[in-house]
Write an enzyme that holds these catalytic residues in place. Structure first.
Site, PDB file in Angstrom:
ATOM      1  N   LEU A 253      -4.392  -1.377   7.264  1.00 31.44           N
ATOM      2  CA  LEU A 253      -3.462  -2.189   6.481  1.00 31.44           C
ATOM      3  C   LEU A 253      -4.230  -2.943   5.385  1.00 31.44           C
ATOM      4  O   LEU A 253      -3.736  -3.138   4.276  1.00 31.44           O
ATOM      5  CB  LEU A 253      -2.707  -3.181   7.376  1.00 31.44           C
ATOM      6  CG  LEU A 253      -1.676  -3.995   6.616  1.00 31.44           C
ATOM      7  CD1 LEU A 253      -0.525  -3.126   6.127  1.00 31.44           C
ATOM      8  CD2 LEU A 253      -1.146  -5.146   7.451  1.00 31.44           C
ATOM      9  N   TYR A 254      -5.460  -3.334   5.721  1.00 30.80           N
ATOM     10  CA  TYR A 254      -6.298  -3.996   4.716  1.00 30.80           C
ATOM     11  C   TYR A 254      -6.412  -3.114   3.467  1.00 30.80           C
ATOM     12  O   TYR A 254      -6.163  -3.558   2.340  1.00 30.80           O
ATOM     13  CB  TYR A 254      -7.686  -4.273   5.301  1.00 30.80           C
ATOM     14  CG  TYR A 254      -8.700  -4.704   4.270  1.00 30.80           C
ATOM     15  CD1 TYR A 254      -8.608  -5.955   3.673  1.00 30.80           C
ATOM     16  CD2 TYR A 254      -9.735  -3.855   3.876  1.00 30.80           C
ATOM     17  CE1 TYR A 254      -9.522  -6.348   2.712  1.00 30.80           C
ATOM     18  CE2 TYR A 254     -10.651  -4.243   2.924  1.00 30.80           C
ATOM     19  CZ  TYR A 254     -10.541  -5.492   2.341  1.00 30.80           C
ATOM     20  OH  TYR A 254     -11.446  -5.873   1.389  1.00 30.80           O
ATOM     21  N   ALA A 255      -6.784  -1.861   3.695  1.00 28.90           N
ATOM     22  CA  ALA A 255      -6.943  -0.919   2.584  1.00 28.90           C
ATOM     23  C   ALA A 255      -5.621  -0.754   1.841  1.00 28.90           C
ATOM     24  O   ALA A 255      -5.586  -0.712   0.601  1.00 28.90           O
ATOM     25  CB  ALA A 255      -7.430   0.427   3.111  1.00 28.90           C
ATOM     26  N   THR A 257      -3.229  -2.897   1.494  1.00 34.28           N
ATOM     27  CA  THR A 257      -2.902  -4.068   0.642  1.00 34.28           C
ATOM     28  C   THR A 257      -3.782  -4.096  -0.611  1.00 34.28           C
ATOM     29  O   THR A 257      -3.337  -4.536  -1.671  1.00 34.28           O
ATOM     30  CB  THR A 257      -3.040  -5.412   1.400  1.00 34.28           C
ATOM     31  OG1 THR A 257      -4.388  -5.565   1.870  1.00 34.28           O
ATOM     32  CG2 THR A 257      -2.060  -5.502   2.560  1.00 34.28           C
ATOM     33  N   LYS A 258      -5.012  -3.598  -0.492  1.00 34.75           N
ATOM     34  CA  LYS A 258      -5.881  -3.552  -1.684  1.00 34.75           C
ATOM     35  C   LYS A 258      -5.378  -2.473  -2.655  1.00 34.75           C
ATOM     36  O   LYS A 258      -5.388  -2.654  -3.868  1.00 34.75           O
ATOM     37  CB  LYS A 258      -7.337  -3.291  -1.279  1.00 34.75           C
ATOM     38  CG  LYS A 258      -8.003  -4.513  -0.636  1.00 34.75           C
ATOM     39  CD  LYS A 258      -8.154  -5.647  -1.642  1.00 34.75           C
ATOM     40  CE  LYS A 258      -8.854  -6.855  -1.090  1.00 34.75           C
ATOM     41  NZ  LYS A 258      -8.980  -7.950  -2.053  1.00 34.75           N
TER      42      LYS A 258
END
Ligand SMILES: O=C(O)[C@H]1O[C@H](OP(=O)(O)OP(=O)(O)OC[C@H]2O[C@@H](n3ccc(=O)[nH]c3=O)[C@H](O)[C@@H]2O)[C@H](O)[C@@H](O)[C@@H]1O
Length: 451
Positions: A253-255, A257-258
């Site tokens: 999810l981090y990726a 959002t980026k």
């Protein structure tokens, strides 16, 4: 229909209760009326107090979930800022000492790892720098406070506030005509997204939009340089990773959002003429680093004799490796990105012409297996690690990263010069100093310089 049914009995019940109340608590008695109106007045007063952006109130540096809790959200918006003394500090921090071409930069996440190094570097060369940081407790806030202390000494004031606080951002842009924003505030970390997904959406999506909204309305519009991530390459298997490769298969999810941030950047560039540069950082490490990163907590655990978990890949991607990039190299890349950003073209919230939209890899170009990272740490610390080698769980991690930096080389003159052995040596020296005798470490280093 079924929803309507309960109403009647409830109402009925309510009126029965009323008739049974003793006289002094009857809601229609004069005393109860007085109570009722006092309550209304108090509620109005409280509502006004909480919703007024500039009202001084206790600082809450909470990482609680503001979208789940509206009262917490309000409290974040009423962080203690404003007033003549505060404005004076803001202005003085932004005073350029390198005329006539000095930049005036708002650095978000200034008490963070990359943000603190970048702020100090810019201030040292004479640019005006204002920091903004929420000092949340995703990791030990005392480390962020120590970085802030360095920055204050270097002449950088760090405003304590949230990037989602639109009133604060507006105030900052009203007080200072920033030429640039280095937007580094973010919810970092790949694996933590499994535990707290909302925090990634709030910081990396809503927070970015909040910054771009403020920037597009500002006059003059600043140029934006912001931190994207190597993780956007996700399951890309072409190596080394180039900016033109696919980034539509994020593994965390981090990726995601980026990656969303990169698309959002396109929108603000297209509609409002903002100059925007996204920098894809590749596992940045070094002194004053982030305690949630593997090299940092491996060091801590090795020294304590605690076992460390070393991931290994599956099948043909057996070796888990990272293109570890040293902080000073990355900071040079950030500074070059600011210097070459080109102007935003909009004004009054309207686009006046095309503006630059750029994305660059800032990596080291030499992936190193995580097992080799541990070997180097063992030698530097003179302690044998207790390794627990496990298959990489499905936690958002990708097996390897490897940057192609030819675009950054061409446009930014970016050239990483620090290998992992050298960079980790500097990190370990800092770590031992900082955590054994904090005050002495601060005096000895006399700044954030690490070379
Ligand atoms: O390059 C990036 O864009 C990202 O780099 C790092 O993410 P990551 O590379 O996963 O860095 P670490 O969390 O320090 O992990 C480094 C390596 O150690 C491995 N690892 C991690 C934790 C652990 O317990 N054991 C272990 O072997 C990971 O799989 C990874 O290969 C940062 O944490 C992200 O914020 C950043 O965006």
């Amino acid at each position: 229909m079924s929803q309507m049914k309960p109403e009647k009995p409830l109402h009925h019940h309510h009126s029965r209760l009323l008739t049974r109340w003793p006289h002094h608590s009857n809601p229609y008695s004069p005393f109860s009326k007085l109570l009722f109106w006092s309550f209304c007045a108090l509620s109005l007063f409280l509502a006004f107090f909480l919703l007024t952006p500039n009202s001084p109130s206790p600082n809450l540096h909470s990482t609680g979930d503001p979208t789940q809790n509206p009262s917490l959200r309000r409290s974040l918006r009423t962080t203690n800022w404003g007033g003549p003394a505060w404005e004076k500090k803001v202005r003085s921090s932004c005073r350029v000492r390198r005329s006539p071409n000095g930049l005036t930069v708002l650095v978000t996440g200034a008490a963070g790892f990359v943000g603190s190094h970048l702020s100090a570097t810019l201030r040292r060369r004479g640019d005006g720098v204002l920091g903004l940081d929420s000092f949340n407790d995703y990791y030990d806030p005392t480390l962020k406070r120590a970085r802030q202390a360095f920055l204050e000494k270097a002449g950088v004031f760090v405003v304590e506030g949230d990037i989602n606080d639109a009133a604060l951002l507006k105030k900052l842009f009203d007080v200072v005509p920033f030429t640039h924003v280095a937007h580094l505030a973010a919810q970092a970390g790949v694996r933590y997204a499994l535990q707290n997904p909302g925090s990634y959406v709030r910081s990396n999506v809503a927070g970015l939009v909040s910054i771009l909204e403020a920037a597009k309305s500002a006059n003059p519009q600043p140029a934006i340089v912001w931190a994207s991530s190597s993780s956007v390459y996700g399951l890309n298997s072409r190596v080394p990773f180039s900016e033109s490769d696919r980034t539509d298969r994020p593994a965390s999810l981090y990726a995601a959002t980026k990656k969303a941030g990169e698309e959002i950047a396109h929108v603000y560039n297209h509609i409002y003429g903002l100059s925007i540069t996204g920098l894809r950082f590749f596992t940045v490490y070094g002194p004053w680093g982030r305690p949630d990163m593997a090299y940092f907590f491996f060091t801590k655990d090795i020294l304590k004799g605690k076992p460390i978990t070393v991931f290994e890949g599956h099948g043909s991607a057996h070796t888990v490796a990272r293109d570890f990039t040293y902080i000073d190299d990355v900071v040079r890349g950030c500074v070059a990105a600011l210097d070459t950003a080109g102007k935003s073209t909009g004004s009054g919230g309207k686009k006046r012409g095309p503006a630059p939209l750029r994305v660059y890899n800032l990596g080291n170009t030499t992936p190193v297996p995580v097992s080799e990272l541990v070997n180097i740490l063992e030698k530097l610390l003179k302690v044998k690690a207790v390794r627990k080698v496990v298959k990489m769980p499905r936690n958002g991690d990708v097996p390897y990263t490897h940057a192609n930096i030819s675009l950054a080389e061409r446009d930014l003159g970016y050239k990483p010069v620090t290998d992992l052995q050298t960079g980790l040596k500097r990190f370990v020296k800092w770590y031992l100093d900082f955590y054994s005798v904090k005050k002495e470490a601060v005096k000895e280093h006399g700044g954030l310089a690490t070379e």
